[in-house]
Each structure stands twice: as structure tokens, then as C-alpha cells.
Scaffold this motif. Structure first.
Motif, PDB file in Angstrom:
ATOM      1  N   GLN A 110      52.679  -3.026  38.798  1.00  0.00           N
ATOM      2  CA  GLN A 110      52.701  -4.036  37.750  1.00  0.00           C
ATOM      3  C   GLN A 110      51.340  -4.704  37.642  1.00  0.00           C
ATOM      4  O   GLN A 110      50.436  -4.029  36.822  1.00  0.00           O
ATOM      5  CB  GLN A 110      53.877  -4.881  37.833  1.00  0.00           C
ATOM      6  CG  GLN A 110      55.088  -4.226  37.959  1.00  0.00           C
ATOM      7  CD  GLN A 110      56.293  -5.042  38.145  1.00  0.00           C
ATOM      8  OE1 GLN A 110      56.216  -6.389  38.649  1.00  0.00           O
ATOM      9  NE2 GLN A 110      57.567  -4.562  38.129  1.00  0.00           N
ATOM     10  N   LYS A 111      51.279  -5.908  37.967  1.00  0.00           N
ATOM     11  CA  LYS A 111      50.058  -6.548  38.039  1.00  0.00           C
ATOM     12  C   LYS A 111      49.163  -6.832  39.143  1.00  0.00           C
ATOM     13  O   LYS A 111      48.092  -7.106  39.024  1.00  0.00           O
ATOM     14  CB  LYS A 111      50.126  -8.113  37.238  1.00  0.00           C
ATOM     15  CG  LYS A 111      50.823  -8.263  35.891  1.00  0.00           C
ATOM     16  CD  LYS A 111      50.976  -9.706  35.606  1.00  0.00           C
ATOM     17  CE  LYS A 111      51.773  -9.753  34.175  1.00  0.00           C
ATOM     18  NZ  LYS A 111      51.821 -11.270  33.747  1.00  0.00           N
ATOM     19  N   LEU A 112      49.874  -6.198  40.140  1.00  0.00           N
ATOM     20  CA  LEU A 112      48.861  -6.155  41.338  1.00  0.00           C
ATOM     21  C   LEU A 112      48.275  -4.871  41.524  1.00  0.00           C
ATOM     22  O   LEU A 112      48.780  -3.888  41.067  1.00  0.00           O
ATOM     23  CB  LEU A 112      49.930  -6.134  42.670  1.00  0.00           C
ATOM     24  CG  LEU A 112      49.240  -6.422  43.905  1.00  0.00           C
ATOM     25  CD1 LEU A 112      48.564  -7.791  44.210  1.00  0.00           C
ATOM     26  CD2 LEU A 112      50.542  -6.163  45.069  1.00  0.00           C
ATOM     27  N   ARG A 113      46.797  -4.905  42.045  1.00  0.00           N
ATOM     28  CA  ARG A 113      46.020  -3.896  42.340  1.00  0.00           C
ATOM     29  C   ARG A 113      45.630  -3.936  43.707  1.00  0.00           C
ATOM     30  O   ARG A 113      45.057  -4.814  44.244  1.00  0.00           O
ATOM     31  CB  ARG A 113      44.793  -3.865  41.272  1.00  0.00           C
ATOM     32  CG  ARG A 113      45.102  -3.756  39.907  1.00  0.00           C
ATOM     33  CD  ARG A 113      43.664  -3.976  39.106  1.00  0.00           C
ATOM     34  NE  ARG A 113      42.893  -3.069  39.335  1.00  0.00           N
ATOM     35  CZ  ARG A 113      42.399  -2.212  38.473  1.00  0.00           C
ATOM     36  NH1 ARG A 113      42.918  -2.319  37.045  1.00  0.00           N
ATOM     37  NH2 ARG A 113      41.384  -1.308  38.748  1.00  0.00           N
ATOM     38  N   VAL A 114      45.559  -2.734  44.380  1.00  0.00           N
ATOM     39  CA  VAL A 114      45.270  -2.639  45.891  1.00  0.00           C
ATOM     40  C   VAL A 114      44.160  -1.452  45.734  1.00  0.00           C
ATOM     41  O   VAL A 114      44.678  -0.352  45.420  1.00  0.00           O
ATOM     42  CB  VAL A 114      46.123  -2.121  46.687  1.00  0.00           C
ATOM     43  CG1 VAL A 114      45.831  -2.184  48.298  1.00  0.00           C
ATOM     44  CG2 VAL A 114      47.091  -3.405  46.793  1.00  0.00           C
ATOM     45  N   GLY A 115      42.921  -1.718  46.285  1.00  0.00           N
ATOM     46  CA  GLY A 115      42.082  -0.687  46.302  1.00  0.00           C
ATOM     47  C   GLY A 115      41.452  -0.346  47.750  1.00  0.00           C
ATOM     48  O   GLY A 115      41.334  -1.440  48.389  1.00  0.00           O
ATOM     49  N   TYR A 116      41.198   0.813  47.868  1.00  0.00           N
ATOM     50  CA  TYR A 116      40.254   1.012  49.222  1.00  0.00           C
ATOM     51  C   TYR A 116      38.937   2.186  48.883  1.00  0.00           C
ATOM     52  O   TYR A 116      39.191   2.932  47.914  1.00  0.00           O
ATOM     53  CB  TYR A 116      41.111   2.076  50.325  1.00  0.00           C
ATOM     54  CG  TYR A 116      40.402   2.630  51.222  1.00  0.00           C
ATOM     55  CD1 TYR A 116      39.764   1.989  52.274  1.00  0.00           C
ATOM     56  CD2 TYR A 116      39.949   4.027  51.165  1.00  0.00           C
ATOM     57  CE1 TYR A 116      39.197   2.364  53.287  1.00  0.00           C
ATOM     58  CE2 TYR A 116      39.157   4.512  52.090  1.00  0.00           C
ATOM     59  CZ  TYR A 116      38.746   4.020  53.114  1.00  0.00           C
ATOM     60  OH  TYR A 116      38.145   4.571  53.929  1.00  0.00           O
ATOM     61  N   GLN A 117      38.031   1.809  49.434  1.00  0.00           N
ATOM     62  CA  GLN A 117      36.721   2.511  48.934  1.00  0.00           C
ATOM     63  C   GLN A 117      35.757   2.767  50.261  1.00  0.00           C
ATOM     64  O   GLN A 117      35.866   2.160  51.062  1.00  0.00           O
ATOM     65  CB  GLN A 117      35.801   1.750  48.002  1.00  0.00           C
ATOM     66  CG  GLN A 117      34.730   2.615  47.536  1.00  0.00           C
ATOM     67  CD  GLN A 117      33.954   1.703  46.408  1.00  0.00           C
ATOM     68  OE1 GLN A 117      33.992   0.783  46.195  1.00  0.00           O
ATOM     69  NE2 GLN A 117      33.268   2.580  45.285  1.00  0.00           N
ATOM     70  N   PHE A 118      35.339   4.044  50.199  1.00  0.00           N
ATOM     71  CA  PHE A 118      34.564   4.641  51.262  1.00  0.00           C
ATOM     72  C   PHE A 118      33.134   4.806  50.685  1.00  0.00           C
ATOM     73  O   PHE A 118      33.055   5.690  49.665  1.00  0.00           O
ATOM     74  CB  PHE A 118      35.046   5.849  51.922  1.00  0.00           C
ATOM     75  CG  PHE A 118      34.264   6.507  53.138  1.00  0.00           C
ATOM     76  CD1 PHE A 118      34.357   5.983  54.265  1.00  0.00           C
ATOM     77  CD2 PHE A 118      33.704   7.713  52.733  1.00  0.00           C
ATOM     78  CE1 PHE A 118      33.246   6.567  55.301  1.00  0.00           C
ATOM     79  CE2 PHE A 118      32.758   8.204  53.679  1.00  0.00           C
ATOM     80  CZ  PHE A 118      32.855   7.676  54.929  1.00  0.00           C
TER      81      PHE A 118
END
Length: 128
Positions: free
Chosen positions: A104-112
């Protein structure tokens, strides 16, 4: 300019001149940064191509007394709730990869990221 013991402070003007143009599915922008005689003058130009399934980004940075550097990246819309990001930057030879989960409006991101001098790094971001 003020002299504070061993600390030196300077006041200078910074000016940015830029443009932005959106012609679907292309997006262009550019800016020229002028910091006067003591600063580094630079030109930054960006290009984006967007489709339903992926976006491609190309950024070029031309700084005074430095070679042209650029970064290229892509955002792949793998699923309506999952985006995959890949990128490469020539100035430091940095490769990055990551995933963004949308709810919905929540974003969770992971980056290497890999860096030739600083090694590998991980980052986690949460946005609303």
C-alpha cells in the motif's frame, strides 16, 4: 571570511541553472552548478526511460578538473509489490543491487553495494 582559531569559514554564492522536460516515456533534466573561483563547477545531466515493466536511469556528471563520470541503473517492476534495482557508477566503480517491497503506502528496501576501497555495504530503508 571569519578566522576562528584553526577553523576557517567562508561565505560564497552557489548558483544552479537547470531544466526539466518530460515527454512520455522520456524524462530529461540537467543543471549547471557554479561555485565561483574557489569552488568546483559542475554539470549534471539525467535521462530516464520508463515503461510498464522497467525504468532505466542514466546520469552524467562533468566536474571541473575531473573526468566525466556516469551512472546507469534500472528499476525492474517484477511484481506489483516487488521492484528490483541494479546499478553501476563509473566514478568509484560501484555496483549495487537491491529489492523494494511495496505494501500500500509503505515501502521497505534493501540494497547491497560493492566499493573497491570501502568494501561491501548493506543498507535498509523504510518509507511511507
Amino acid at each position: 571570511m571569519n578566522d576562528l582559531g584553526n577553523m576557517e569559514t567562508k561565505f560564497y554564492l552557489r548558483s544552479v541553472l537547470g531544466f526539466y522536460k518530460y515527454i512520455q516515456p522520456f524524462w530529461f533534466s540537467g543543471s549547471i552548478l557554479y561555485e565561483g573561483n574557489e569552488g568546483r563547477n559542475a554539470g549534471i545531466f539525467a535521462f530516464r526511460y520508463s515503461t510498464k515493466n522497467y525504468d532505466i536511469f542514466l546520469d552524467a556528471l562533468l566536474e571541473e578538473n575531473y573526468p566525466l563520470s556516469y551512472s546507469i541503473s534500472t528499476l525492474i517492476k517484477a511484481h506489483k509489490n516487488i521492484n528490483i534495482i541494479l546499478g553501476y557508477n563509473t566514478s568509484n566503480m560501484v555496483f549495487s543491487a537491491g529489492i523494494i517491497v511495496l505494501s500500500q503506502k509503505l515501502r521497505v528496501g534493501y540494497q547491497f553495494k560493492t566499493h573497491p576501497f570501502l568494501g561491501n555495504s548493506n543498507s535498509l530503508g523504510i518509507g511511507y
